[in-house]
Design a protein around this motif. Structure first.
Motif, PDB file in Angstrom:
ATOM      1  N   LYS A  98       9.475   1.839  -8.888  1.00  0.00           N
ATOM      2  CA  LYS A  98       9.505   0.376  -8.964  1.00  0.00           C
ATOM      3  C   LYS A  98       9.849  -0.275  -7.630  1.00  0.00           C
ATOM      4  O   LYS A  98       9.532  -1.448  -7.420  1.00  0.00           O
ATOM      5  CB  LYS A  98      10.519  -0.065 -10.026  1.00  0.00           C
ATOM      6  CG  LYS A  98      10.073   0.194 -11.447  1.00  0.00           C
ATOM      7  CD  LYS A  98      11.095  -0.322 -12.431  1.00  0.00           C
ATOM      8  CE  LYS A  98      10.603  -0.152 -13.861  1.00  0.00           C
ATOM      9  NZ  LYS A  98      11.565  -0.683 -14.851  1.00  0.00           N
ATOM     10  N   ASN A  99      10.474   0.472  -6.736  1.00  0.00           N
ATOM     11  CA  ASN A  99      10.995  -0.149  -5.517  1.00  0.00           C
ATOM     12  C   ASN A  99      10.236   0.176  -4.241  1.00  0.00           C
ATOM     13  O   ASN A  99      10.328  -0.571  -3.273  1.00  0.00           O
ATOM     14  CB  ASN A  99      12.468   0.219  -5.329  1.00  0.00           C
ATOM     15  CG  ASN A  99      13.378  -0.570  -6.260  1.00  0.00           C
ATOM     16  OD1 ASN A  99      13.707  -1.718  -6.007  1.00  0.00           O
ATOM     17  ND2 ASN A  99      13.765   0.053  -7.372  1.00  0.00           N
ATOM     18  N   ILE A 100       9.498   1.300  -4.208  1.00  0.00           N
ATOM     19  CA  ILE A 100       8.766   1.602  -2.974  1.00  0.00           C
ATOM     20  C   ILE A 100       7.450   0.841  -2.972  1.00  0.00           C
ATOM     21  O   ILE A 100       6.898   0.510  -4.026  1.00  0.00           O
ATOM     22  CB  ILE A 100       8.524   3.107  -2.792  1.00  0.00           C
ATOM     23  CG1 ILE A 100       7.530   3.638  -3.821  1.00  0.00           C
ATOM     24  CG2 ILE A 100       9.827   3.886  -2.840  1.00  0.00           C
ATOM     25  CD1 ILE A 100       7.072   5.051  -3.526  1.00  0.00           C
ATOM     26  N   SER A 101       6.928   0.555  -1.776  1.00  0.00           N
ATOM     27  CA  SER A 101       5.709  -0.238  -1.650  1.00  0.00           C
ATOM     28  C   SER A 101       4.475   0.604  -1.376  1.00  0.00           C
ATOM     29  O   SER A 101       3.351   0.137  -1.553  1.00  0.00           O
ATOM     30  CB  SER A 101       5.880  -1.258  -0.515  1.00  0.00           C
ATOM     31  OG  SER A 101       6.206  -0.602   0.705  1.00  0.00           O
ATOM     32  N   ASP A 102       4.662   1.838  -0.960  1.00  0.00           N
ATOM     33  CA  ASP A 102       3.544   2.721  -0.620  1.00  0.00           C
ATOM     34  C   ASP A 102       2.836   3.200  -1.891  1.00  0.00           C
ATOM     35  O   ASP A 102       3.437   3.858  -2.738  1.00  0.00           O
ATOM     36  CB  ASP A 102       4.061   3.913   0.186  1.00  0.00           C
ATOM     37  CG  ASP A 102       2.956   4.894   0.532  1.00  0.00           C
ATOM     38  OD1 ASP A 102       1.812   4.453   0.703  1.00  0.00           O
ATOM     39  OD2 ASP A 102       3.243   6.107   0.626  1.00  0.00           O
ATOM     40  N   ASP A 103       1.541   2.869  -2.014  1.00  0.00           N
ATOM     41  CA  ASP A 103       0.793   3.226  -3.224  1.00  0.00           C
ATOM     42  C   ASP A 103       0.683   4.740  -3.400  1.00  0.00           C
ATOM     43  O   ASP A 103       0.818   5.249  -4.520  1.00  0.00           O
ATOM     44  CB  ASP A 103      -0.601   2.607  -3.187  1.00  0.00           C
ATOM     45  CG  ASP A 103      -0.558   1.097  -3.382  1.00  0.00           C
ATOM     46  OD1 ASP A 103       0.449   0.611  -3.924  1.00  0.00           O
ATOM     47  OD2 ASP A 103      -1.529   0.417  -2.986  1.00  0.00           O
ATOM     48  N   LEU A 104       0.417   5.459  -2.309  1.00  0.00           N
ATOM     49  CA  LEU A 104       0.320   6.918  -2.405  1.00  0.00           C
ATOM     50  C   LEU A 104       1.663   7.517  -2.790  1.00  0.00           C
ATOM     51  O   LEU A 104       1.740   8.480  -3.563  1.00  0.00           O
ATOM     52  CB  LEU A 104      -0.168   7.504  -1.075  1.00  0.00           C
ATOM     53  CG  LEU A 104      -1.633   7.234  -0.715  1.00  0.00           C
ATOM     54  CD1 LEU A 104      -1.963   7.820   0.654  1.00  0.00           C
ATOM     55  CD2 LEU A 104      -2.565   7.822  -1.776  1.00  0.00           C
ATOM     56  N   GLY A 105       2.736   6.939  -2.249  1.00  0.00           N
ATOM     57  CA  GLY A 105       4.078   7.396  -2.614  1.00  0.00           C
ATOM     58  C   GLY A 105       4.371   7.177  -4.080  1.00  0.00           C
ATOM     59  O   GLY A 105       4.998   8.014  -4.738  1.00  0.00           O
ATOM     60  N   LYS A 106       3.912   6.037  -4.612  1.00  0.00           N
ATOM     61  CA  LYS A 106       4.099   5.761  -6.040  1.00  0.00           C
ATOM     62  C   LYS A 106       3.412   6.816  -6.899  1.00  0.00           C
ATOM     63  O   LYS A 106       3.982   7.317  -7.874  1.00  0.00           O
ATOM     64  CB  LYS A 106       3.543   4.375  -6.387  1.00  0.00           C
ATOM     65  CG  LYS A 106       4.383   3.197  -5.916  1.00  0.00           C
ATOM     66  CD  LYS A 106       3.720   1.893  -6.328  1.00  0.00           C
ATOM     67  CE  LYS A 106       4.453   0.690  -5.781  1.00  0.00           C
ATOM     68  NZ  LYS A 106       5.757   0.465  -6.428  1.00  0.00           N
ATOM     69  N   LEU A 107       2.160   7.144  -6.525  1.00  0.00           N
ATOM     70  CA  LEU A 107       1.408   8.129  -7.299  1.00  0.00           C
ATOM     71  C   LEU A 107       2.076   9.499  -7.255  1.00  0.00           C
ATOM     72  O   LEU A 107       2.124  10.213  -8.263  1.00  0.00           O
ATOM     73  CB  LEU A 107      -0.031   8.225  -6.770  1.00  0.00           C
ATOM     74  CG  LEU A 107      -0.931   7.022  -7.033  1.00  0.00           C
ATOM     75  CD1 LEU A 107      -2.303   7.231  -6.412  1.00  0.00           C
ATOM     76  CD2 LEU A 107      -1.070   6.757  -8.522  1.00  0.00           C
ATOM     77  N   GLU A 108       2.598   9.872  -6.090  1.00  0.00           N
ATOM     78  CA  GLU A 108       3.292  11.160  -5.970  1.00  0.00           C
ATOM     79  C   GLU A 108       4.537  11.194  -6.849  1.00  0.00           C
ATOM     80  O   GLU A 108       4.807  12.189  -7.538  1.00  0.00           O
ATOM     81  CB  GLU A 108       3.667  11.407  -4.515  1.00  0.00           C
ATOM     82  CG  GLU A 108       4.354  12.757  -4.293  1.00  0.00           C
ATOM     83  CD  GLU A 108       4.725  13.006  -2.850  1.00  0.00           C
ATOM     84  OE1 GLU A 108       5.585  13.869  -2.606  1.00  0.00           O
ATOM     85  OE2 GLU A 108       4.164  12.326  -1.969  1.00  0.00           O
ATOM     86  N   LEU A 109       5.281  10.087  -6.849  1.00  0.00           N
ATOM     87  CA  LEU A 109       6.484  10.018  -7.675  1.00  0.00           C
ATOM     88  C   LEU A 109       6.126   9.976  -9.163  1.00  0.00           C
ATOM     89  O   LEU A 109       6.835  10.559  -9.991  1.00  0.00           O
ATOM     90  CB  LEU A 109       7.309   8.786  -7.304  1.00  0.00           C
ATOM     91  CG  LEU A 109       8.021   8.858  -5.959  1.00  0.00           C
ATOM     92  CD1 LEU A 109       8.592   7.491  -5.581  1.00  0.00           C
ATOM     93  CD2 LEU A 109       9.146   9.895  -5.996  1.00  0.00           C
ATOM     94  N   MET A 110       5.030   9.315  -9.492  1.00  0.00           N
ATOM     95  CA  MET A 110       4.597   9.288 -10.891  1.00  0.00           C
ATOM     96  C   MET A 110       4.212  10.684 -11.359  1.00  0.00           C
ATOM     97  O   MET A 110       4.477  11.054 -12.509  1.00  0.00           O
ATOM     98  CB  MET A 110       3.428   8.320 -11.060  1.00  0.00           C
ATOM     99  CG  MET A 110       3.816   6.847 -10.988  1.00  0.00           C
ATOM    100  SD  MET A 110       2.406   5.725 -11.115  1.00  0.00           S
ATOM    101  CE  MET A 110       1.884   6.013 -12.810  1.00  0.00           C
ATOM    102  N   GLU A 111       3.604  11.464 -10.462  1.00  0.00           N
ATOM    103  CA  GLU A 111       3.267  12.842 -10.833  1.00  0.00           C
ATOM    104  C   GLU A 111       4.543  13.643 -11.088  1.00  0.00           C
ATOM    105  O   GLU A 111       4.614  14.416 -12.042  1.00  0.00           O
ATOM    106  CB  GLU A 111       2.451  13.501  -9.728  1.00  0.00           C
ATOM    107  CG  GLU A 111       1.989  14.906 -10.091  1.00  0.00           C
ATOM    108  CD  GLU A 111       1.153  15.548  -8.996  1.00  0.00           C
ATOM    109  OE1 GLU A 111       1.055  16.791  -9.000  1.00  0.00           O
ATOM    110  OE2 GLU A 111       0.616  14.825  -8.150  1.00  0.00           O
ATOM    111  N   ARG A 112       5.547  13.457 -10.239  1.00  0.00           N
ATOM    112  CA  ARG A 112       6.822  14.151 -10.459  1.00  0.00           C
ATOM    113  C   ARG A 112       7.474  13.705 -11.765  1.00  0.00           C
ATOM    114  O   ARG A 112       8.069  14.510 -12.480  1.00  0.00           O
ATOM    115  CB  ARG A 112       7.764  13.886  -9.280  1.00  0.00           C
ATOM    116  CG  ARG A 112       7.283  14.468  -7.966  1.00  0.00           C
ATOM    117  CD  ARG A 112       8.363  14.402  -6.916  1.00  0.00           C
ATOM    118  NE  ARG A 112       7.910  14.945  -5.647  1.00  0.00           N
ATOM    119  CZ  ARG A 112       8.711  15.401  -4.699  1.00  0.00           C
ATOM    120  NH1 ARG A 112      10.018  15.382  -4.892  1.00  0.00           N
ATOM    121  NH2 ARG A 112       8.237  15.860  -3.573  1.00  0.00           N
TER     122      ARG A 112
END
Length: 347
Positions: A98-112
């Motif tokens: 919810k707090n990071i702005s990087d879209d690729l980072g969001k997807l990586e965290l969603m996978e985790r």
């Protein structure tokens, strides 16, 4: 009175008009992109709100976020997951997404996050997370595999098979996975007769020999006589624990006594009296030798190594509990002092 007409044919006017139109298009495109980004962000927040839990022990409601917090919090979430404290790990991942702005980072965290839900047994939540990732990035091979695992664990084998087609389109080798899913579907079926299951298992074994261990174990539950027909003494190491724990009622003495490896195993177990020490497996031959010398309190203890991720587990598995690999179990045995014997199998 002289009429003043616009200089439509003036080259400068044409250039100015093109510049104005280009600026309008650029502004409209930027505005639309900004709107879509904000809408996408809002949709993501609404999507993540479904996974909020009041049971989480970590309160991140008023926690201010700084970019340098990403790495340590990610490591902390992974540590919580490894220790089985899934609720804490999930809460941290939700906070970071919810707090990071990087879209690729969001997807990586969603996978985790999806992996954490999967290991915690929240299969529907894991499915939702993986589906959302694939909506944004449909060529994510790892997530496609993980979504297939979720469907498999939910016994939705038709859905699991649907994942195979996009994997093949992305160049993945899926033959072993396809046969593994067929085997799983046959095992769980309540409508296929035992005779038909046995026939299908024979075909799968012919097509995919790496499923030998799983098919032997399944056959022993369906038809003991047929199971002994497919047991290959040369592959004793792969199924030694299964045969070791078989009760007397499931032993085929004709097959056992006609083969030195099987004979050694069941002499070491204490089921046979004629001493034979020729299995080619060090621990089994040592145990048989000890019994031949009069030591009858020996036993074998088994552990199970994943050949892919090298994690060891005390119980056997079809898929590695850590990396979810198939056909990766390696049986490891060691000699130990026997405990009070029973005549039933835990397998």
């Amino acid at each position: 009175m002289e009429q003043i007409l616009p200089a439509y044919n003036d080259p400068l006017f044409s250039i100015l008009l093109i510049i104005i139109i280009s600026l309008i298009i650029a502004l409209a495109t930027y505005g639309w992109g900004l709107y879509r980004q904000q809408k996408e962000q809002g949709n993501l927040l609404k999507f993540l709100d479904k996974f909020e839990s009041t049971e989480c022990a970590l309160d991140t409601t008023d926690m201010p976020f700084e970019p340098h917090m990403l790495k340590p919090l990610t490591l902390l979430a992974k540590a919580f997951e490894n220790s089985g404290e899934y609720h804490k790990s999930i809460n941290i991942y939700l906070y970071l997404i919810k707090n990071i702005s990087d879209d690729l980072g969001k997807l990586e965290l969603m996978e985790r996050l999806g992996n954490t839900y999967l290991h915690a047994g929240f299969l529907e939540r894991a499915r939702s997370i993986y589906a959302e990732i694939l909506r944004k990035k449909p060529r994510n091979i790892k997530v496609l595999y993980e979504l297939g695992v979720v469907y498999e664990m939910m016994h939705k084998y038709d859905k699991a098979k649907e994942v195979i087609e996009p994997l093949e389109m992305l160049g993945e080798e899926t033959h072993a996975l396809t046969k593994f899913l067929e085997l799983s579907e046959i095992k769980s079926s309540k409508t296929i007769s035992i005779e038909e299951k046995v026939k299908k298992l024979h075909k799968i074994l012919d097509a995919e020999p790496t499923l030998y261990r799983e098919i032997v174990n399944t056959m022993l539950q369906l038809d003991t006589r047929v199971a002994w027909e497919i047991i290959d003494p040369k592959r004793l190491k792969e199924v030694m624990d299964i045969l070791w724990f078989l009760p007397n009622s499931q032993l085929d003495l004709d097959t056992i006594t006609s083969n030195t490896q099987l004979n050694t195993l069941y002499y070491a177990k204490g089921y046979l009296q004629k001493p034979i020490v020729e299995s080619g497996i060090f621990s089994l031959d040592m145990l048989a030798t000890a019994r031949k010398s009069g030591f009858e309190q020996g036993d074998l203890l088994f552990s199970y190594l994943c050949k892919k991720c090298k994690q060891s587990f005390p119980v056997s598995f079809r898929r590695c509990p850590n990396c979810m690999a198939i056909n990766s179990v390696e049986v490891e045995e060691k000699i130990a002092k026997s405990s009070p014997k029973t005549d039933y199998s835990l397998l």
